[in-house]
Scaffold this motif. Structure first.
Motif, PDB file in Angstrom:
ATOM      1  N   ILE A  35     -13.022  11.352  12.388  1.00  0.00           N
ATOM      2  CA  ILE A  35     -12.485  10.081  12.864  1.00  0.00           C
ATOM      3  C   ILE A  35     -11.572   9.559  11.762  1.00  0.00           C
ATOM      4  O   ILE A  35     -12.019   9.331  10.632  1.00  0.00           O
ATOM      5  N   GLY A  36     -10.279   9.413  12.061  1.00  0.00           N
ATOM      6  CA  GLY A  36      -9.320   9.137  10.999  1.00  0.00           C
ATOM      7  C   GLY A  36      -8.273   8.102  11.328  1.00  0.00           C
ATOM      8  O   GLY A  36      -8.054   7.736  12.484  1.00  0.00           O
ATOM      9  N   ALA A  37      -7.614   7.649  10.263  1.00  0.00           N
ATOM     10  CA  ALA A  37      -6.479   6.729  10.347  1.00  0.00           C
ATOM     11  C   ALA A  37      -5.810   6.704   8.976  1.00  0.00           C
ATOM     12  O   ALA A  37      -6.478   6.865   7.956  1.00  0.00           O
ATOM     13  N   HIS A  38      -4.512   6.514   8.950  1.00  0.00           N
ATOM     14  CA  HIS A  38      -3.853   6.391   7.646  1.00  0.00           C
ATOM     15  C   HIS A  38      -3.947   4.954   7.158  1.00  0.00           C
ATOM     16  O   HIS A  38      -3.953   4.005   7.957  1.00  0.00           O
ATOM     17  N   PHE A  39      -4.018   4.788   5.829  1.00  0.00           N
ATOM     18  CA  PHE A  39      -4.127   3.444   5.269  1.00  0.00           C
ATOM     19  C   PHE A  39      -2.926   3.060   4.417  1.00  0.00           C
ATOM     20  O   PHE A  39      -2.843   1.935   3.921  1.00  0.00           O
ATOM     21  N   ASP A  40      -1.972   3.968   4.226  1.00  0.00           N
ATOM     22  CA  ASP A  40      -0.779   3.644   3.451  1.00  0.00           C
ATOM     23  C   ASP A  40       0.230   2.887   4.307  1.00  0.00           C
ATOM     24  O   ASP A  40       0.157   2.902   5.543  1.00  0.00           O
ATOM     25  N   ARG A  58       0.809  -1.235   0.000  1.00  0.00           N
ATOM     26  CA  ARG A  58       0.000   0.000   0.000  1.00  0.00           C
ATOM     27  C   ARG A  58       0.839   1.281   0.000  1.00  0.00           C
ATOM     28  O   ARG A  58       0.522   2.254   0.676  1.00  0.00           O
ATOM     29  N   ASN A  59       1.910   1.295  -0.775  1.00  0.00           N
ATOM     30  CA  ASN A  59       2.729   2.504  -0.849  1.00  0.00           C
ATOM     31  C   ASN A  59       1.932   3.650  -1.448  1.00  0.00           C
ATOM     32  O   ASN A  59       1.143   3.456  -2.370  1.00  0.00           O
ATOM     33  N   THR A  60       2.143   4.845  -0.954  1.00  0.00           N
ATOM     34  CA  THR A  60       1.426   6.018  -1.454  1.00  0.00           C
ATOM     35  C   THR A  60       1.664   6.198  -2.952  1.00  0.00           C
ATOM     36  O   THR A  60       2.809   6.198  -3.409  1.00  0.00           O
TER      37      THR A  60
END
Length: 560
Positions: free
Chosen positions: A266-271, A47-49
């Motif tokens: 409400i958040g989170a990174h996915f990369d 899942r690289n940006t």
């Protein structure tokens, strides 16, 4: 009305303090497992940006939001694309001739990431190691006169002792310093090579951001170089051309509209790290996919499931909810910074931001860290009184940290961040889905859900700066020890949660579980004093490190 709200708040607090297992946890656990298994599968390639794996990930997440029946709140449906530069690539004309011989790009030689884009022609002058070290009475240039200005300098990429980190020359091995010395002596370009068996060839490092020099810089393989060099009167023509690499990442934004005046993010990174392409992996083996199950498929899965619970709970809360999955976090909070600066929703209406980063490896000894309590101290105070199932808490007032809530904190928005700590698999290919503690993650999600419900009746939360906010206490340092700190350790000192091979810590004998008490003359009481201690050292410095191992204190000797 105020009395009714007060009574309701008291009821919620009593309810939250004494929550135990929920019969719906089995379904929640099943969903979490499904999300993490997909997001951390090899087919997403880490899942690289800006990668195809990122695209597969955001398509999956958007599919979940559509199933939940949330509204799109990006710039292009659910998506917010953002373009950034990271690293460099070879483009246009790159050529090298030495004494009339044409060398092959990427086979015989290659430009390195610091190189300027220029064409240079000149005589080659061998300056040995290119080191100027007055305290060692060593100067590679002492026998050369100023008439060498405009020449191309040939030098070794290491030191007279190779890559030995214990050598007195180790402090002078940095190629940036060597290039700066060469420029000051009049070099028109620098050719690096490596004739030593105890040193590694210089890497191109095109995947790393670094300031460019204003002269060409290349590396030529020694076996090739010695076939084209004469004993004297050598010359070269060098042309280098590199461009910054432009990548496009994508944030995801979904909206639950309750018709309220304020909104909770409400958040989170996915990369994650891909194959460790951008130099941020702690793995030192063969190239491998970094699946990032805990970092941060666990947080991404939690956002999806909290969205589902809020949508399906038959309650019309007094806040709207904006669910954001950020990309680019692993490259320096790029996605969350971009969203705050180019918000797809009016940030003046954001009540607070709640972030989750790595909540899948709960350890009962460490617990779960909840940070940000100082960003709205009166309204978040109740969190310190919680007694939630068998979860252990570590609380922090800090509004900043190495993840996406920091971007919102600096936009004067109250924040909370949830984190279960680093581990031996952090930033390594071994961070896989089968190591996630899904049962504990479900409990953390229900805890977060309950905190959201208590905060929902508190109205607009006032923002408060925490003492770390000005950045003045955060030191800048030039060296690294090569450990993974245990951020949840609340004793005196800094507990080591992992050690990177080949770095000063491992070479000195520091082990996982050691508690660092001092480095040189600097006492270490916590993560901040640890960083301040590192700020006192330069590359090549030696220091005695006092560690507590079991019941004994030991002296270990580090060379940075």
């Amino acid at each position: 009305m105020k009395k009714i709200l007060l009574l309701f708040t008291v009821f919620l607090l009593i309810w939250v303090k004494n929550i135990t297992a929920d019969p719906t946890d089995s379904l929640l656990i099943k969903n979490l497992r499904k999300h993490v298994n997909y997001l951390a599968a090899d087919k997403l390639k880490g899942r690289n940006t800006g990668s195809k794996g990122e695209k597969k990930a955001y398509k999956y997440i958007i599919k979940q939001y559509r199933t939940i029946e949330l509204g799109a709140k990006g710039e292009d449906g659910f998506l917010q694309p953002f373009t950034f530069t990271y690293g460099r690539k070879l483009t246009g004309k790159n050529e090298l001739t030495i004494n009339g011989a044409h060398l092959k790009l990427n086979e015989d030689y290659y430009p390195v990431n610091i190189s300027a884009n220029k064409s240079v022609k000149g005589k080659i002058t061998d300056v040995g190691f290119g080191i100027v070290a007055p305290e060692l009475e060593y100067d590679s240039y002492k026998n050369f006169s100023p008439i060498l200005k405009g020449n191309i300098y040939l030098m070794e990429c290491s030191t007279p002792d190779g890559d030995d980190p214990h050598s007195g020359y180790a402090a002078y091995a940095d190629i940036h310093k060597k290039i700066e010395n060469a420029k000051n002596k009049g070099a028109a370009a620098v050719i690096f090579t490596n004739s030593l068996t105890n040193a590694e060839d210089l890497k191109a490092n095109l995947d790393i951001n670094t300031p460019s020099s204003d002269i060409p810089v290349i590396f030529v393989k020694y076996d090739v170089l010695k076939t084209v060099l004469r004993k004297e009167f050598n010359s070269s023509v060098i042309t280098t051309h590199l461009e910054k690499v432009a990548l496009t990442g994508h944030n995801i934004a979904a909206f639950l509209d309750n018709g309220a005046l304020s909104t909770v993010v409400i958040g989170a990174h996915f990369d994650h790290l891909g194959y460790g392409d951008f130099g941020n992996s702690l793995y030192r083996g063969e190239v491998a996919i970094h699946n990032g199950a805990d970092d941060n498929a666990s947080g991404t899965a939690a956002v999806i499931e909290i969205a589902r619970r809020l949508k399906k709970n038959n309650i019309r809360e007094k806040n709207n909810f904006l669910f954001i999955n950020f990309s680019g976090e692993e490259l320096g909070l790029i996605g969350s910074k971009y969203w705050v600066e180019h918000a797809t929703y009016d940030t003046s209406k954001i009540n607070y931001m709640l972030n989750m980063d790595m909540i899948g490896r709960y350890d009962p000894e460490k617990g779960v860290e909840i940070s940000g309590l100082g960003t709205s101290p009166d309204e978040f105070k109740f969190i310190s009184t919680l007694n939630y199932d068998d979860l252990k808490f570590k609380l922090s007032e800090n509004g900043t940290g190495p993840t996406d809530h920091t971007s919102f904190y600096y936009a004067n928005i109250p924040v909370l961040n949830f984190f279960t700590g680093t581990h031996q698999d952090y930033h390594k290919p071994s961070d896989d889905a089968d190591k996630i503690n899904y049962t504990a993650e479900a409990k953390i999600i229900r805890l977060i859900d309950s905190i959201i419900m208590v905060l929902d009746v508190k109205g607009t939360l006032p923002y408060s700066k925490t003492k770390e906010s000005d950045g003045g206490d955060i030191p800048q340092f030039k060296v690294r020890l090569g450990i993974i700190p245990d951020y949840l350790f609340d004793g005196v000192g800094l507990r080591v949660d992992g050690v990177s091979e080949g770095n000063p810590a491992s070479l000195a004998g520091i082990k996982k579980g050691d508690i660092i008490l001092s480095i040189g003359e600097f006492p270490v009481a916590d993560i901040m004093t640890y960083m301040k201690a590192l700020a006192g050292f330069n590359k090549g410095d030696k220091a005695t490190v006092i560690v507590k191992r079991g019941d004994m204190n030991s002296e270990l000797h580090v060379i940075f």
